[in-house]
Design an enzyme around this catalytic site. Structure first.
Site, short mmCIF file in Angstrom:
data_model
loop_
_atom_site.label_atom_id
_atom_site.label_comp_id
_atom_site.label_asym_id
_atom_site.label_seq_id
_atom_site.Cartn_x
_atom_site.Cartn_y
_atom_site.Cartn_z
CG LEU A 116 -3.52 6.36 -1.45
CD1 LEU A 116 -2.84 5.72 -2.67
CD2 LEU A 116 -4.52 5.39 -0.85
CG ASP A 117 -0.85 5.05 5.04
OD1 ASP A 117 -0.02 4.51 4.28
OD2 ASP A 117 -1.64 4.40 5.75
CG LEU A 118 5.62 7.44 4.35
CD1 LEU A 118 6.00 8.57 3.40
CD2 LEU A 118 6.41 7.55 5.65
CG ASN A 119 4.72 3.04 5.37
OD1 ASN A 119 5.77 3.34 4.82
ND2 ASN A 119 4.54 3.18 6.68
CB THR A 120 -1.09 3.25 1.40
OG1 THR A 120 -1.32 2.79 2.73
CG2 THR A 120 -2.13 2.65 0.48
#
Length: 279
Positions: A116-120
């Site tokens: 999952l990316d940083l903002n997810t």
């Protein structure tokens, strides 16, 4: 006593053992073996070689510890990832990572099932079983990932249908299997969406393809596993016996269970009042 200068017919295939120990996917390891980067007992390894914990194995100049080769009982946990954490073991910038919050292990290591990316935020699965992790991530398994997403912009029925029919992204064709409206008003509205792959920023890029911006994104389901309200952000827990059985069934790693009685739906499943769908 085993002669270490000779290959053995016992044990398991080298790439499977190394994948289970968390050294990469089986396909990646097969490439390394074919490139001559792996040795067993001082000799360059070949595809098909079988090994046991008694063998001396090197990947490049790194020796594989014997404890990494011993078959251990697999561990699987789920984690509620907060925004702002990276899915990496070490960040040169000193930012927090998901691995810093997981239980410490001796004799094995956690493998993240997808990223999952940083903002997810939301549901992540971690396991010590490399083979299981690879199965869960492989596109051929067709395992659903469900996300709660808040988008900003003018959402029309035409745009939703376009996302279900599919669009061409930079890395190929992509689509949502399902889109369900789930709240909000004006230019900020919530939806639940389902995808079958885990390509980089796929959910965000799909919405961007129809000129809509994602400002909140949370994974709420991976295959049969749901993120329920009892698991606080930044916390983890082991799977229940039923969850484990369902997860193994999703990868065909367990025998078919007895049929369940009718009338018992999945807990936490998104209602099927679709805004757009394609059967």
């Amino acid at each position: 006593m085993k002669n270490k200068s000779q290959p053995t017919d016992s044990g398991e295939r080298l790439q499977k053992v190394l994948a289970n120990a968390g050294f990469g996917s089986r396909r990646e390891l097969e490439r390394q073996i074919e490139a001559g980067e792996v040795s067993v007992n001082g000799k360059t390894a070949k595809l098909g070689d079988r090994v046991t914990p008694e063998d001396t194995i090197y990947i490049g100049r790194t020796k594989v510890g014997a404890w990494r080769l011993k078959k251990q009982e697999a561990q699987i946990i789920i984690y509620n990832k907060p925004e702002g954490e990276l899915v990496t073991r070490d960040d040169p910038g000193g930012r927090p990572t998901v691995f810093s919050r997981l239980p410490k292990l001796v004799g094995s290591r956690w493998i993240a099932v997808g990223r999952l990316d940083l903002n997810t935020s939301g549901l992540m699965i971690f396991t010590t079983d490399g083979e299981l992790a690879n199965k869960l991530m492989h596109p051929s398994q067709q395992i659903e990932r469900e996300y709660a997403v808040r988008v900003n912009g003018e959402v029309t029925s035409e745009k939703l249908q376009q996302l279900v029919n599919g669009v061409e992204l930079d890395d190929g064709f992509a689509r949502f299997e399902d889109i369900v409206e789930s709240g909000g008003e004006g230019r900020n509205r919530w939806f639940h969406v389902v995808i079958m792959e885990g390509r980089n920023r796929e959910v965000r890029r799909l919405w961007e393809s129809v000129d809509l911006k994602v400002n909140r994104l949370k994974r709420v389901r991976f295959g049969p596993l749901f993120l329920d309200s009892s698991l606080a952000v930044g916390r983890h827990r082991e799977l229940t016996e039923q969850e484990l059985s369902d997860l193994l069934m999703a990868t065909s790693a367990a025998p078919e269970p007895e049929p369940k009685k009718r009338g018992r739906g999945r807990k936490g499943k998104t209602p099927r009042n679709k805004t757009a769908s394609r059967r």
